[in-house]
Design a protein around this motif. Structure first.
Motif, short mmCIF file in Angstrom:
data_model
loop_
_atom_site.label_atom_id
_atom_site.label_comp_id
_atom_site.label_asym_id
_atom_site.label_seq_id
_atom_site.Cartn_x
_atom_site.Cartn_y
_atom_site.Cartn_z
N ILE A 49 0.87 -1.18 0.00
CA ILE A 49 0.00 0.00 0.00
C ILE A 49 0.90 1.23 0.00
CG2 ILE A 49 -1.79 1.27 1.26
CD1 ILE A 49 -2.60 -1.45 2.51
N PRO A 50 0.72 2.14 -0.96
CA PRO A 50 1.59 3.32 -0.99
C PRO A 50 1.53 4.09 0.33
CG PRO A 50 0.23 3.20 -2.97
CD PRO A 50 -0.28 2.14 -2.02
N PRO A 51 2.66 4.69 0.73
CA PRO A 51 2.66 5.51 1.94
C PRO A 51 1.70 6.68 1.79
CG PRO A 51 4.90 5.21 1.09
CD PRO A 51 3.96 4.64 0.08
N LEU A 52 1.28 7.22 2.91
CA LEU A 52 0.43 8.40 2.90
C LEU A 52 1.21 9.59 2.37
CD1 LEU A 52 -1.36 7.88 6.33
CD2 LEU A 52 -2.19 7.32 4.05
N PRO A 53 0.54 10.66 1.95
CA PRO A 53 1.25 11.83 1.41
C PRO A 53 2.34 12.38 2.33
CG PRO A 53 -1.08 12.02 0.97
CD PRO A 53 -0.91 10.81 1.86
N ASP A 54 2.15 12.20 3.65
CA ASP A 54 3.17 12.71 4.59
C ASP A 54 4.27 11.68 4.85
OD1 ASP A 54 1.93 10.85 6.23
OD2 ASP A 54 1.19 12.31 7.68
N GLY A 55 4.25 10.53 4.12
CA GLY A 55 5.29 9.53 4.23
C GLY A 55 5.02 8.43 5.24
N ASP A 57 3.52 5.13 7.02
CA ASP A 57 3.08 3.80 6.63
C ASP A 57 1.56 3.73 6.80
OD1 ASP A 57 3.95 0.67 6.49
OD2 ASP A 57 2.32 0.95 7.93
N TRP A 58 0.85 3.24 5.76
CA TRP A 58 -0.60 3.18 5.79
C TRP A 58 -1.10 2.34 6.97
CZ3 TRP A 58 -4.83 0.10 5.90
CH2 TRP A 58 -6.04 0.64 5.49
N MET A 59 -0.50 1.17 7.18
CA MET A 59 -0.94 0.29 8.27
C MET A 59 -0.71 0.94 9.63
SD MET A 59 -2.45 -2.53 7.51
CE MET A 59 -2.65 -3.78 6.27
N GLU A 60 0.44 1.59 9.80
CA GLU A 60 0.70 2.24 11.08
C GLU A 60 -0.31 3.34 11.34
OE1 GLU A 60 4.39 4.00 13.68
OE2 GLU A 60 4.55 4.04 11.51
N ALA A 61 -0.64 4.12 10.31
CA ALA A 61 -1.59 5.22 10.47
C ALA A 61 -3.01 4.75 10.74
CB ALA A 61 -1.57 6.11 9.23
N HIS A 62 -3.37 3.59 10.20
CA HIS A 62 -4.77 3.15 10.30
C HIS A 62 -5.00 2.01 11.28
CE1 HIS A 62 -4.75 5.34 6.46
NE2 HIS A 62 -5.97 5.65 6.81
N VAL A 63 -3.99 1.17 11.50
CA VAL A 63 -4.14 0.01 12.37
C VAL A 63 -3.24 0.13 13.61
CG1 VAL A 63 -4.04 -2.53 12.46
CG2 VAL A 63 -4.71 -1.40 10.35
N GLY A 64 -2.22 0.97 13.53
CA GLY A 64 -1.31 1.14 14.65
C GLY A 64 -0.13 0.18 14.62
N VAL A 65 0.07 -0.52 13.49
CA VAL A 65 1.16 -1.48 13.38
C VAL A 65 1.89 -1.23 12.07
CG1 VAL A 65 1.81 -3.91 13.32
CG2 VAL A 65 -0.17 -3.19 14.68
N ALA A 66 3.11 -0.70 12.14
CA ALA A 66 3.89 -0.46 10.93
C ALA A 66 4.27 -1.77 10.26
CB ALA A 66 5.16 0.33 11.28
N GLY A 67 4.16 -1.80 8.94
CA GLY A 67 4.56 -2.98 8.18
C GLY A 67 3.66 -4.18 8.35
#
Length: 161
Positions: A49-55, A57-67
């Motif tokens: 999943i592409p990173p968010l515009p601010d760089g 990680d999508w999973m970290e931003a939405h689920v709280g778990v990077a990668g």
């Protein structure tokens, strides 16, 4: 209305357990407790999943778990409760020790039955581990029985009448 206005909280939607083997956990809750699988999603892989515009990680931003890489199944466990089962395949280094019910983050799923002892025998025969039954003889729950168990995957259950 302001941003601090209280919303209407309508109902519980689901409880979620993280499991090591999604197929086995779905089979247990379907075959032993009668749950119905509503849908599956995944695998959802944060690396794809592409990173968010601010760089971030999508999973970290939405689920709280990077990668994170995960697959989930949503089950209708009872008319009033869904059970979400999630299998994470990434990131590496995930903890495998389950919290005790007394630990911060400890939890359990309580299931009401018509006969605690019958439920105990049935669930033990299907791979659950039972503690001792609590027979309540005083107070607001006098005459009731409670029983703590672990499902075959280590998740805590409480059986109540």
């Amino acid at each position: 209305m302001t941003d601090t206005a209280r919303p209407r909280f309508l109902a519980a939607d689901h409880v979620s357990f993280t499991v090591a083997d999604l197929d086995a956990a779905v089979a247990f809750y379907r075959d032993v407790l009668g749950a119905r699988e509503l849908f599956r999603m995944g695998p959802l892989d944060g690396a794809e999943i592409p990173p968010l515009p601010d760089g971030r990680d999508w999973m970290e931003a939405h689920v709280g778990v990077a990668g994170a890489r995960l697959t989930l199944a949503m089950l209708a466990l009872f008319d009033n409760l869904n059970l979400q089962l999630v299998q994470y395949d990434a990131p590496a280094g995930r903890a495998t020790a389950r919290p005790r019910v007394c630990d911060i983050g400890g939890h359990h799923l309580a299931i009401r039955v018509d006969d605690v002892e019958l439920a105990k025998r049935y669930l033990v025969a299907h791979g659950c581990t039972a503690m001792e039954t609590i027979a309540i003889d005083a107070g607001p729950l006098a005459g009731k029985k409670n029983l703590y168990m672990r499902d075959p995957f280590g998740n805590p259950l409480e059986i109540v009448d």
